[in-house]
Scaffold this active site. Structure first.
Site, PDB file in Angstrom:
ATOM      1  N   TYR A 142      23.475  -2.826   3.709  1.00  0.00           N
ATOM      2  CA  TYR A 142      23.629  -1.891   4.823  1.00  0.00           C
ATOM      3  C   TYR A 142      25.097  -1.689   5.211  1.00  0.00           C
ATOM      4  O   TYR A 142      25.435  -0.770   5.940  1.00  0.00           O
ATOM      5  CB  TYR A 142      22.845  -2.353   6.055  1.00  0.00           C
ATOM      6  CG  TYR A 142      21.340  -2.331   5.863  1.00  0.00           C
ATOM      7  CD1 TYR A 142      20.755  -1.615   4.828  1.00  0.00           C
ATOM      8  CD2 TYR A 142      20.498  -3.023   6.715  1.00  0.00           C
ATOM      9  CE1 TYR A 142      19.383  -1.601   4.638  1.00  0.00           C
ATOM     10  CE2 TYR A 142      19.123  -3.009   6.544  1.00  0.00           C
ATOM     11  CZ  TYR A 142      18.573  -2.292   5.498  1.00  0.00           C
ATOM     12  OH  TYR A 142      17.213  -2.277   5.324  1.00  0.00           O
ATOM     13  N   LYS A 193      16.592 -11.811  -5.015  1.00  0.00           N
ATOM     14  CA  LYS A 193      16.158 -11.328  -6.329  1.00  0.00           C
ATOM     15  C   LYS A 193      17.184 -11.806  -7.353  1.00  0.00           C
ATOM     16  O   LYS A 193      17.882 -11.008  -7.985  1.00  0.00           O
ATOM     17  CB  LYS A 193      16.055  -9.789  -6.314  1.00  0.00           C
ATOM     18  CG  LYS A 193      14.929  -9.245  -5.471  1.00  0.00           C
ATOM     19  CD  LYS A 193      13.587  -9.300  -6.182  1.00  0.00           C
ATOM     20  CE  LYS A 193      13.510  -8.275  -7.285  1.00  0.00           C
ATOM     21  NZ  LYS A 193      12.243  -8.399  -8.038  1.00  0.00           N
ATOM     22  N   ASP A 226      10.107 -10.106  -3.753  1.00  0.00           N
ATOM     23  CA  ASP A 226       8.861  -9.353  -3.960  1.00  0.00           C
ATOM     24  C   ASP A 226       7.661 -10.292  -3.966  1.00  0.00           C
ATOM     25  O   ASP A 226       6.599  -9.969  -3.422  1.00  0.00           O
ATOM     26  CB  ASP A 226       8.924  -8.503  -5.241  1.00  0.00           C
ATOM     27  CG  ASP A 226       9.399  -9.282  -6.460  1.00  0.00           C
ATOM     28  OD1 ASP A 226      10.009 -10.351  -6.280  1.00  0.00           O
ATOM     29  OD2 ASP A 226       9.146  -8.831  -7.585  1.00  0.00           O
ATOM     30  N   ASP A 250      14.800  -7.247   6.516  1.00  0.00           N
ATOM     31  CA  ASP A 250      14.315  -6.091   7.272  1.00  0.00           C
ATOM     32  C   ASP A 250      12.831  -5.862   6.943  1.00  0.00           C
ATOM     33  O   ASP A 250      11.975  -5.701   7.828  1.00  0.00           O
ATOM     34  CB  ASP A 250      15.161  -4.874   6.850  1.00  0.00           C
ATOM     35  CG  ASP A 250      15.021  -3.703   7.799  1.00  0.00           C
ATOM     36  OD1 ASP A 250      14.220  -3.798   8.738  1.00  0.00           O
ATOM     37  OD2 ASP A 250      15.703  -2.689   7.581  1.00  0.00           O
ATOM     38  N   ASP A 254       9.266  -7.334   9.165  1.00  0.00           N
ATOM     39  CA  ASP A 254       8.277  -6.375   9.678  1.00  0.00           C
ATOM     40  C   ASP A 254       6.890  -6.699   9.133  1.00  0.00           C
ATOM     41  O   ASP A 254       5.886  -6.608   9.846  1.00  0.00           O
ATOM     42  CB  ASP A 254       8.652  -4.939   9.278  1.00  0.00           C
ATOM     43  CG  ASP A 254       9.541  -4.283  10.333  1.00  0.00           C
ATOM     44  OD1 ASP A 254       9.959  -4.988  11.263  1.00  0.00           O
ATOM     45  OD2 ASP A 254       9.819  -3.078  10.210  1.00  0.00           O
TER      46      ASP A 254
END
Ligand code: NAD
Length: 387
Positions: A142, A193, A226, A250, A254
């Site tokens: 970001y 990852k 993942d 992020d 959620d």
């Protein structure tokens, strides 16, 4: 001991309503438990834009810097939808996080037994769920450079963002996770990852190194992000603390939040650098006396994860529990008042056990209570706890 300075920024929409109930709870702790708090309020977001022409006035920022902790309601709403991007209410919130150097975002996902049916997952999967997601908040994709959209000719364009992490950024957020784990069930699962991203590989190597040198007593596992997303739905109770970067955090936070079923129940904390390296764990001396050491110097902001809910604003319908639980996090992590934090969480649990619900968590056929009645119910339970 000097009074703890708390700056309350109620913000927009339901923010002032839910923060009104936080204020009620804090008043209770002042009058019934003798906590010394110096509480002040200011504006941020859309209401700050209306008053000052900016969503975060410099005087407000200065007050936030001087506070021992900031409690924020929520910002935003349709009224400011056409305002320039850098003057939007959300820009005020981002600026506040950036200026206070809040690099660690703590998001607990806790399933209360009384609300188990609110989750879309089966009760046996989410019963007793208590996860803390520690998300890096100021680095990664970001913020990485280069970034932007460039013209590559023939009417085509190219969009670029860069995922970048340095050793020190990884170590400081990993410390937060390990320290928290020591206060909980002593387990950290670090997610990235590493199989396809060099930044992920560096993340894994640095976390492993820090663990070996300073936190060998904590159980550490690594998981690809993942897979973590899948495991959160399949067997979420395996997790205690999940440590992850800005982007994956992020998404995973959620997802974890939704395991619990209601936006109106979820608190969060964002922490800055701990200058004295006292970390998040209160010393035993602090636990006994509530004494303050370097903790006041660590910048921290506490806020519910929900937004300003313009659809129900001003109607006494908002659930104030996420904000009240955020205040409990403040008592624990900023001030070291673990006993008071636990009391407040116990009072919330007791209210839910008694079947008292705002509309967002109400069972079918049971009339909901309003924001103010919910706040009053929490204070009533607090009264019973001290009797
Ligand atoms: P939202 O979280 O405000 O609302 C989503 C839904 O959940 C709505 O139906 C709302 O009524 C309900 N809800 C939210 N909080 C609730 C509570 N405490 N009690 C009962 N119901 C609750 O998200 P949104 O509608 O996407 O966004 C509305 C505004 O809030 C936008 O301007 C957005 O930018 C802003 N926002 C701010 C923050 C923040 O301040 N941290 C976070 C998210 C969204």
């Amino acid at each position: 001991m000097s009074a703890k300075k708390i700056l309350i920024l109620p913000g927009d929409g339901i923010g002032p309503e839910v923060m009104g109930e936080v204020r009620r709870v804090l008043d209770w702790f002042q009058s019934k438990r003798g906590l010394r708090l110096e509480i002040s309020e200011d504006v941020v977001g859309g209401c700050a834009f209306d008053r000052h022409g900016t969503p975060l006035d410099s005087a407000t920022l200065q007050r936030a810097r001087e506070a021992d902790a900031v409690l924020l309601g929520a910002v935003g709403g349709p009224k400011w939808a056409k305002v320039a991007y850098d003057k939007r209410p959300e820009a005020g919130l981002l600026a506040l996080r950036k200026e206070l150097g809040l690099f660690a975002n703590l998001r607990p996902a806790l399933v209360f037994d009384a609300l188990i049916d609110a989750s879309t997952l089966k009760p046996e999967v989410v019963r007793g769920l208590d996860i803390m997601i520690v998300r890096e908040l100021t680095g990664g994709v970001y913020f990485g450079e280069p970034r932007g959209i460039t013209d590559i000719g023939n009417g085509k364009r190219r969009g670029v963002n860069t995922q970048v992490y340095t050793t020190s950024e990884i170590i400081r957020i990993a410390r937060v996770a390990f320290d928290l784990a020591r206060q909980r069930r002593n387990k950290v699962c670090s997610c990235e990852k590493a199989n396809v991203m060099e930044s992920g590989l560096l993340w894994r190597e640095e976390v492993t190194k820090l663990h070996a040198t300073e936190y060998a007593d904590v159980e550490l596992t690594h998981m690809y992000a993942d897979n973590c997303a899948m495991q959160l739905l399949k067997a979420p109770s395996q997790f205690d603390v999940i440590l992850t970067d800005n982007l994956f955090g992020d998404i995973l936070s959620d997802e974890a939040a939704m395991l619990t079923g209601s936006l109106g129940m979820l608190p969060s904390a964002s922490m800055g650098e701990d200058p004295a390296q006292s970390r998040l764990r209160p010393s035993s001396a602090e636990r006994v006396s509530g004494a303050q050491s370097s903790r006041a110097a660590r910048k921290a902001m506490y806020e519910p994860i929900h937004g300003s809910a313009p659809d129900i604003a001003g109607q006494d319908k908002a659930n104030p529990l996420a904000s009240i639980l955020s205040a409990a996090m403040m008592l624990r992590y900023s001030f070291g008042w673990a006993a008071e934090a636990a009391m407040l969480e116990q009072a919330v649990r007791a209210v839910l056990d008694a079947g008292i619900r705002t509309a967002d968590i109400a069972a079918i056929g049971v009339p909901p209570v309003g924001t103010r009645a919910m706040g009053a119910a929490v204070v009533e339970r607090l009264d019973k706890l001290v009797l």
